[in-house]
Write a protein that holds these residues in place. Sequence first.
Motif, short mmCIF file in Angstrom:
data_model
loop_
_atom_site.label_atom_id
_atom_site.label_comp_id
_atom_site.label_asym_id
_atom_site.label_seq_id
_atom_site.Cartn_x
_atom_site.Cartn_y
_atom_site.Cartn_z
N LEU A 180 -3.74 60.29 8.50
CA LEU A 180 -4.42 61.68 8.30
C LEU A 180 -5.86 61.34 8.10
O LEU A 180 -6.47 62.21 8.38
CB LEU A 180 -3.58 62.43 7.60
N ARG A 181 -6.30 60.53 7.17
CA ARG A 181 -7.52 60.52 6.64
C ARG A 181 -8.39 59.88 7.91
O ARG A 181 -9.50 60.25 7.83
CB ARG A 181 -7.71 59.58 5.39
N SER A 182 -8.09 59.22 8.72
CA SER A 182 -8.70 58.69 9.90
C SER A 182 -8.82 59.84 10.75
O SER A 182 -10.00 59.88 11.44
CB SER A 182 -8.20 57.45 10.53
N LEU A 183 -7.77 60.70 11.00
CA LEU A 183 -8.18 61.85 11.72
C LEU A 183 -9.30 62.86 11.17
O LEU A 183 -10.07 63.41 11.78
CB LEU A 183 -6.84 62.50 11.85
N LEU A 184 -9.28 62.65 9.69
CA LEU A 184 -10.35 63.76 9.30
C LEU A 184 -12.04 63.05 9.37
O LEU A 184 -12.87 63.91 9.39
CB LEU A 184 -10.31 63.64 7.60
N GLU A 185 -11.86 61.78 9.85
CA GLU A 185 -13.17 61.30 10.27
C GLU A 185 -13.79 61.64 11.48
O GLU A 185 -14.92 61.51 11.81
CB GLU A 185 -13.23 59.81 9.93
N LEU A 186 -12.73 62.25 12.45
CA LEU A 186 -13.38 62.47 13.66
C LEU A 186 -14.08 63.78 13.49
O LEU A 186 -14.02 64.62 12.90
CB LEU A 186 -11.90 62.76 14.45
N LYS A 198 -10.78 68.95 18.48
CA LYS A 198 -10.55 70.03 19.57
C LYS A 198 -9.81 69.52 20.87
O LYS A 198 -9.05 70.30 21.40
CB LYS A 198 -11.64 70.69 20.03
N ASP A 199 -10.18 68.30 21.47
CA ASP A 199 -9.71 67.67 22.58
C ASP A 199 -8.04 67.28 22.16
O ASP A 199 -7.30 67.54 23.16
CB ASP A 199 -10.28 66.48 23.03
N LEU A 200 -7.79 67.25 21.04
CA LEU A 200 -6.37 66.75 20.56
C LEU A 200 -5.81 68.08 20.31
O LEU A 200 -4.40 68.23 19.99
CB LEU A 200 -6.50 66.14 19.23
N GLY A 201 -6.37 69.42 20.27
CA GLY A 201 -5.70 70.49 19.94
C GLY A 201 -5.44 70.83 18.33
O GLY A 201 -4.73 71.63 17.93
N ILE A 202 -6.27 70.17 17.51
CA ILE A 202 -6.13 70.31 16.16
C ILE A 202 -7.39 70.54 15.55
O ILE A 202 -8.41 70.41 16.20
CB ILE A 202 -5.29 69.33 15.52
N SER A 203 -7.54 71.11 14.21
CA SER A 203 -8.81 71.02 13.57
C SER A 203 -8.62 70.68 12.19
O SER A 203 -7.70 70.20 11.81
CB SER A 203 -9.03 72.71 13.25
N HIS A 204 -9.64 70.61 11.46
CA HIS A 204 -9.75 69.77 10.12
C HIS A 204 -8.86 70.54 9.13
O HIS A 204 -8.12 69.90 8.27
CB HIS A 204 -11.16 69.74 9.43
N ALA A 205 -8.71 72.07 9.35
CA ALA A 205 -7.77 72.70 8.47
C ALA A 205 -6.32 72.46 8.50
O ALA A 205 -5.62 72.11 7.58
CB ALA A 205 -7.92 74.33 8.62
N ASP A 206 -5.99 72.30 9.86
CA ASP A 206 -4.80 71.83 10.40
C ASP A 206 -4.30 70.34 9.70
O ASP A 206 -3.21 70.12 9.28
CB ASP A 206 -4.51 71.50 11.88
N ILE A 207 -5.31 69.51 9.51
CA ILE A 207 -5.18 68.14 9.17
C ILE A 207 -5.07 68.24 7.61
O ILE A 207 -3.86 67.74 7.06
CB ILE A 207 -6.05 67.29 9.28
#
Length: 87
Positions: free
Chosen positions: A40-46, A52-61
């Motif tokens: 999840l931390r690595s996703l926050l770095e994107l 948006k391409d993955l269909g999620i946002s920082h708030a979702d993470i």
Amino acid sequence: MALSLPGERSVAAGSQVRPVRGIFAWIAKAKAKRARRTALRSLLELDHARLKDLGISHADIAEAMAARNGRTPGMVLNAARARSARS
């Protein structure tokens, strides 16, 4: 005080306590939680565009990191992706 018949086993005798197995299960669960937090931390770095391409946002993470009450981070992110796909 409960009495038992000669052929009966007590509840304590029927349950097998395996402390080593419990310790290994606890360690495995802790490792899995740590791996999820790292992912999840690595996703926050994107950046925003990749998320948006993955269909999620920082708030979702952030919501996935705080998942409680039987909801797993995967459940939270999958719901976010489903909402994104419908819009």
